[in-house]
Design an enzyme around this catalytic site. Sequence first.
Site, PDB file in Angstrom:
ATOM      1  N   GLY A 290      -2.837  -0.918  11.121  1.00 30.42           N
ATOM      2  CA  GLY A 290      -3.642  -1.880  10.385  1.00 30.42           C
ATOM      3  C   GLY A 290      -5.098  -1.960  10.793  1.00 30.42           C
TER       4      GLY A 290
ATOM      5  N   GLU B  24       0.620   1.579  16.446  1.00 28.98           N
ATOM      6  CA  GLU B  24       1.009   2.728  15.615  1.00 28.98           C
ATOM      7  C   GLU B  24       0.030   2.782  14.454  1.00 28.98           C
ATOM      8  OE1 GLU B  24       5.169   1.662  15.039  1.00 28.98           O
ATOM      9  OE2 GLU B  24       4.608   0.330  13.400  1.00 28.98           O
TER      10      GLU B  24
ATOM     11  N   CYS C 281      -4.719  12.058 -18.535  1.00 31.56           N
ATOM     12  CA  CYS C 281      -4.818  11.400 -19.827  1.00 31.56           C
ATOM     13  C   CYS C 281      -4.461   9.931 -19.694  1.00 31.56           C
ATOM     14  CB  CYS C 281      -3.895  12.063 -20.830  1.00 31.56           C
ATOM     15  SG  CYS C 281      -4.128  13.835 -20.885  1.00 31.56           S
TER      16      CYS C 281
HETATM   17  C1  LIG Z   1       1.858   1.658   7.350  1.00 36.40           C
HETATM   18  C2  LIG Z   1       2.310   1.212   8.656  1.00 36.40           C
HETATM   19  C3  LIG Z   1       1.578   1.542   9.807  1.00 36.40           C
HETATM   20  C4  LIG Z   1       0.250   2.240   9.752  1.00 36.40           C
HETATM   21  O1  LIG Z   1      -0.679   1.401   9.169  1.00 36.40           O
HETATM   22  P1  LIG Z   1      -2.229   1.786   9.132  1.00 36.40           P
HETATM   23  O2  LIG Z   1      -2.822   0.698   8.337  1.00 36.40           O
HETATM   24  O3  LIG Z   1      -2.332   3.110   8.484  1.00 36.40           O
HETATM   25  O4  LIG Z   1      -2.714   1.811  10.535  1.00 36.40           O
HETATM   26  C5  LIG Z   1       2.099   1.178  11.018  1.00 36.40           C
HETATM   27  N1  LIG Z   1       3.282   0.523  11.115  1.00 36.40           N
HETATM   28  C6  LIG Z   1       4.001   0.182  10.030  1.00 36.40           C
HETATM   29  C7  LIG Z   1       5.285  -0.523  10.202  1.00 36.40           C
HETATM   30  C8  LIG Z   1       3.537   0.504   8.780  1.00 36.40           C
HETATM   31  O5  LIG Z   1       4.246   0.146   7.699  1.00 36.40           O
END
Ligand SMILES: *Cc1c(COP(=O)(O)O)cnc(C)c1O
Length: 405
Positions: free
Chosen positions: A241, A278, A356
Amino acid sequence: MRMEAWAQAAKEWAGARRRLRRTSAETSEPVCAFVYDLQGLKKHVSDTVGRLPAYCRMYYAMKANSDARLLTVIRPGVHGFEAASIGEVRKAREVDPDVPVIFGGPGKTDEELQQALRLGVERIHVESLHELRRLCYFADTLGLDITILLRINLPIELPQATLQMGGRATQFGMQESELHEAAAILAGQNRVRMAGFHLHNISNQLDAEAHLKLMEQYITWSRHQRELFGLSKIIVNAGGGIGVNYRQLDRQFDWYRFTEGLQRLGREHAEGVQLDFECGRYLTAFCGVYVTEVLDIKRNYNKAFAILRGGTQHFRLPVSWKHNHPFEVVPVESWPFPFPRPGIEHEKVTLVGQLCTPKDVFATDEPVRRLQCGDLVLFVLAGAYGWTISHHDFLSHPHPDMVYY
Ligand SMILES: *Cc1c(COP(=O)(O)O)cnc(C)c1O
């Protein structure tokens, strides 16, 4: 790569592409490609992860871009990969059979849970009580141990985020009120070891201070729950995030300030806590561009349109985020025809693809100094959630080239 370097690289590559086109009747295709800067990616990952304090670890969220060439470059810079399907777990293992993989996502099938156990993933992030019961059942019947985190949808308000994954009704995670039942399920078995919490409430966070506050809330809340699960140490997975600013390119998330704050947080609040991230978008967005050729320029009801090779079936990000995607025009001098070259000057233009549907738009009413047929348009920040999230075969146009620098 900086913008000028991207433009230069795109131009050189397009030149090579055109020379090839002249020498071979088969390659009469206009320019259309994702171009990745692997060296830039390597440096960005290493700079980003290198600033994390010792109690933090970084995983790469593969769903942002699971191209094997990128994964190979990212692998040495991160602790492991986060996979959101068994397909991604397998892709991760193809890049490195020993890479730690954490497996998350709502809606894991029975087959996926069993495969994850058999493939020996490092951890599974459990999203519901039913999933927890099924996992305990499979771990028991297969006789395999697994470490888990419980994904909780914490009631935290986040007004400034582009995409809110929690803090309100969403399909992700379980509610705080279900924790006691989760603890009871876990107490009745011995194959599944609960190690902490997964809390990913927000996507595209651009404010480092706000994100630090959120980290503090995550950590404080998680530490309060330790007793219920009889844990002295705890893993807090704060999700991804970290945002990318597609509107103001020079105002990106302040990773320096964020990691300074994490140092302080570690000293003051995080005893016994392992904080995992992550991240997807923040790691790969900057390393890729989508470059494509202007096929036609026309005016319709007083509005100028540039029709580009390809479309949102290659690069759906601007449609999915409903934004004007940032771009740069790369002028091309040569013009092969004996008749005039369509073009516009000092005008606003809407950039669209070949599909289209009126929704096939990359940017609306953006001013350009000059744009002509045959020029290249280079969409930056296309390394994450570009090709990977797009509906590739809609209209059956050719796929873009994939070019790696
Ligand atoms: C999509 C997602 C991420 C990665 O999110 P980013 O915004 O790309 O950093 C990490 N953990 C979970 C559970 C996600 O769904």
